[in-house]
Design a protein around this motif. Structure first.
Motif, PDB file in Angstrom:
ATOM      1  N   LEU A 198       0.843  -1.200   0.000  1.00  0.00           N
ATOM      2  CA  LEU A 198       0.000   0.000   0.000  1.00  0.00           C
ATOM      3  C   LEU A 198       0.878   1.248   0.000  1.00  0.00           C
ATOM      4  N   GLY A 199       1.964   1.182   0.778  1.00  0.00           N
ATOM      5  CA  GLY A 199       2.906   2.301   0.783  1.00  0.00           C
ATOM      6  C   GLY A 199       3.489   2.500  -0.597  1.00  0.00           C
ATOM      7  N   GLN A 200       3.849   1.375  -1.258  1.00  0.00           N
ATOM      8  CA  GLN A 200       4.415   1.467  -2.607  1.00  0.00           C
ATOM      9  C   GLN A 200       3.399   2.049  -3.575  1.00  0.00           C
ATOM     10  N   LEU A 201       2.137   1.643  -3.377  1.00  0.00           N
ATOM     11  CA  LEU A 201       1.078   2.182  -4.229  1.00  0.00           C
ATOM     12  C   LEU A 201       0.984   3.696  -4.035  1.00  0.00           C
ATOM     13  N   GLY A 202       1.059   4.121  -2.751  1.00  0.00           N
ATOM     14  CA  GLY A 202       1.016   5.554  -2.457  1.00  0.00           C
ATOM     15  C   GLY A 202       2.145   6.287  -3.165  1.00  0.00           C
ATOM     16  N   VAL A 203       3.355   5.700  -3.110  1.00  0.00           N
ATOM     17  CA  VAL A 203       4.503   6.323  -3.774  1.00  0.00           C
ATOM     18  C   VAL A 203       4.265   6.392  -5.277  1.00  0.00           C
ATOM     19  N   ALA A 206       1.851   9.076  -6.030  1.00  0.00           N
ATOM     20  CA  ALA A 206       2.485  10.391  -5.873  1.00  0.00           C
ATOM     21  C   ALA A 206       3.377  10.681  -7.071  1.00  0.00           C
ATOM     22  N   GLU A 207       4.101   9.639  -7.532  1.00  0.00           N
ATOM     23  CA  GLU A 207       4.972   9.836  -8.703  1.00  0.00           C
ATOM     24  C   GLU A 207       4.142  10.148  -9.937  1.00  0.00           C
ATOM     25  N   LEU A 208       3.009   9.471 -10.002  1.00  0.00           N
ATOM     26  CA  LEU A 208       2.114   9.713 -11.131  1.00  0.00           C
ATOM     27  C   LEU A 208       1.648  11.167 -11.123  1.00  0.00           C
ATOM     28  N   ARG A 209       1.280  11.646  -9.934  1.00  0.00           N
ATOM     29  CA  ARG A 209       0.778  13.020  -9.825  1.00  0.00           C
ATOM     30  C   ARG A 209       1.857  14.038 -10.138  1.00  0.00           C
ATOM     31  N   SER A 210       3.072  13.731  -9.719  1.00  0.00           N
ATOM     32  CA  SER A 210       4.133  14.699  -9.954  1.00  0.00           C
ATOM     33  C   SER A 210       4.739  14.517 -11.337  1.00  0.00           C
ATOM     34  N   GLY A 211       4.263  13.505 -12.066  1.00  0.00           N
ATOM     35  CA  GLY A 211       4.695  13.349 -13.441  1.00  0.00           C
ATOM     36  C   GLY A 211       5.975  12.570 -13.598  1.00  0.00           C
ATOM     37  N   ARG A 212       6.460  11.972 -12.512  1.00  0.00           N
ATOM     38  CA  ARG A 212       7.703  11.240 -12.634  1.00  0.00           C
ATOM     39  C   ARG A 212       7.502   9.927 -13.392  1.00  0.00           C
ATOM     40  N   LEU A 216       0.829   3.399 -13.416  1.00  0.00           N
ATOM     41  CA  LEU A 216       1.291   2.802 -12.168  1.00  0.00           C
ATOM     42  C   LEU A 216       1.931   1.470 -12.523  1.00  0.00           C
ATOM     43  N   ARG A 217       3.184   1.341 -12.169  1.00  0.00           N
ATOM     44  CA  ARG A 217       3.873   0.080 -12.483  1.00  0.00           C
ATOM     45  C   ARG A 217       4.394  -0.526 -11.206  1.00  0.00           C
TER      46      ARG A 217
END
Ligand code: ATP
Ligand code: MG
Length: 457
Positions: A198-203, A206-212, A216-217
């Motif tokens: 779940l933590g990894q999903l959160g990260v 967050a990466e998705l939102r910041s465009g990094r 989601l992979r």
């Protein structure tokens, strides 16, 4: 009411606290149950042992008593347990004859055991006051041939029993507390381990939102991966919907252009006629506003259409190099000074096309109004990136600096422009949560400041 409150609270609690709550209850019940039953079993067991022993002793005592020819009683030999010989050892016996003769164990230097314990031929036991504190006392009576009654009493201090139980309980408690700590500790580990996805999903989100990262992979457990797949599909669909909406807005704006041009033309003609001059002028004003709106939305739709193929992060060297080239051509008499090459490694979570558009609007304004120089400064610290563009032009009043972001607002009509630049800039900044503000600088000109929400690594 309180319990209800607690349930509501638990309902909204994090998964971690739910698990923790369950583990705590489980450990408390388990350990508490073990503690309770183990102390009970032990107590019963050791009590039984004591009673068996004392029962045996009182029987032995009765067997050792001998009545002499003179009617006096005496022990043939001492009791086999040596503790009855040690002074005040807590192990005592006493034999009393009705008439008054009393024999006592060597251990009983003073004090007396209560004869009443021994008042029937049946062995009776009870807790009595002994010479050294409360004692477990066994006794029974026997009638001898001459008609007298002999009372046999055996006593052991109860503290021995209590000490044994307390010692056991203490040791058990220590071990069970250690076990509880170990269980809760492993519980924490299990929680951390099982909540990691779940933590990894959160990260990832967050990466998705910041465009990094775009979709989601990553490897997710079976319970979560359907959610991830759905989310990825949703993201793609969402992007498609936005794209469509932008295209439609662009198409609508485009389709209004020609009719509006005709209406404006008619209004012009009306305003030339002295009879309808006022109405014509009013119509023309409204037409101007409509044209501005349409141009604004067309500009937005155009840049969005271009953004379609590009990623979500921009490296500043890639962004600034072509921009400055264009600006130097557009405003050849102005100096664009790009300081701090260190900041050039800066990466921001903004679509390159949008970032170019945003910067070109601000650079174009600075170029239009600067007296000679435009200073571009990049700041990048641990978690914040910022860009400032300062010109040495006439600047604006505080009220103008606020109004400048409205569509169509222009304060200096000597320079060409449509009054759309800052409105579009504000729009882009809002999409990416960039803090865009205008300030008056020391030279009296305008400093436009862009603060980016976070730096992609
Ligand atoms: N750097 C600046 N110095 C002084 N005034 C400025 C500066 N930037 C903007 N302004 C004022 O704010 C107004 C609005 O700017 P904006 O960029 O929105 O429109 P524009 O530059 O007039 O036209 P466009 O950018 O659409 O071609 C400008 O007309 C100008 O009066
Ligand atoms: Mg402008």
């Amino acid at each position: 009411m309180r319990g209800h409150h607690f349930l509501v609270k638990l309902h909204s609690a994090s998964l971690r606290s739910r698990f923790l709550f369950a583990i705590l209850i489980w450990v408390a019940l388990g350990i508490g149950g073990i503690w309770y039953s183990a102390t009970n079993v032990f107590t019963r067991h050791i009590e039984q042992q004591y009673h068996d022993e004392l029962y045996g002793h009182v029987r032995e005592l009765s067997g050792l008593v001998d009545i002499g020819n003179d009617g006096q009683i005496a022990l043939i030999r001492p009791l086999s347990d040596p503790r009855y010989l040690e002074s005040m050892s807590g192990f005592y016996w006493q034999v009393t004859v009705d008439a008054g003769q009393t024999l006592r164990s060597a251990s009983m230097r003073h004090g007396l055991l209560d004869d009443n314990v021994a008042h029937s031929p049946q062995v009776i036991h009870m807790i009595e006051r002994g010479p050294t504190g409360p004692a477990i006392t066994y006794g029974f009576t026997r009638r001898v041939p001459d008609g007298r009654v002999i009372h046999y009493v055996i006593a052991t201090d109860k503290r021995y029993l209590d000490q044994a139980i307390a010692g056991f309980t203490r040791e058990l408690t220590v071990w069970l507390i250690a076990l509880a700590v170990a269980l809760i500790g492993t519980g924490f580990l299990v929680i951390a381990f099982s909540l990691r996805p779940l933590g990894q999903l959160g990260v990832a989100v967050a990466e998705l939102r910041s465009g990094r990262r775009e979709p989601l992979r990553g490897k997710f457990p079976a319970e979560i991966s359907p959610l991830v797949d759905d989310l990825n599909i949703y993201i793609v669909e969402n992007q498609a919907i936005i794209e469509r909406a932008r295209v439609q807005a662009g198409n609508l704006a485009h389709s209004l252009r020609t009719p509006l041009a005709i209406i404006a033309d008619e209004a012009e003609r009306l305003s030339d006629d002295p009879q309808s001059e006022v109405h014509g002028a009013s119509l023309l004003r409204q037409c101007d506003i409509m044209v501005q709106q349409i141009e604004y939305h067309l500009a937005r739709a155009r840049s969005a259409a271009m953004a379609k193929t590009s990623g979500r992060t921009s490296l500043l060297p890639d962004t600034f190099a072509p921009l400055l080239g264009a600006m130097r051509k557009l405003h050849p008499d102005k100096v664009f000074d790009l300081g701090s090459p260190a900041g050039m490694e800066m990466k921001v979570a903004v679509d390159p096309v949008d970032l170019s558009e945003l910067l070109s609007i601000l650079l174009d304004n600075a170029g239009k109004w600067a007296a000679s120089t435009i200073a571009i400064r990049l700041e990048c610290n641990d978690d914040r990136a910022a860009i400032s563009l300062s010109d040495d032009g006439p600047g604006m009043t505080p009220k103008q600096m606020i109004d400048a972001f409205a569509i169509g607002s222009r304060f200096d009509l000597t320079k060409p422009g449509s009054g759309l630049g800052l409105a579009i800039a504000k729009d882009i900044a809002e999409v990416y949560a960039i803090d865009l503000r205008l300030e008056t600088n020391v030279a009296g000109g305008i400093t436009a400041r862009l603060a980016f929400p976070d730096v992609p690594r």
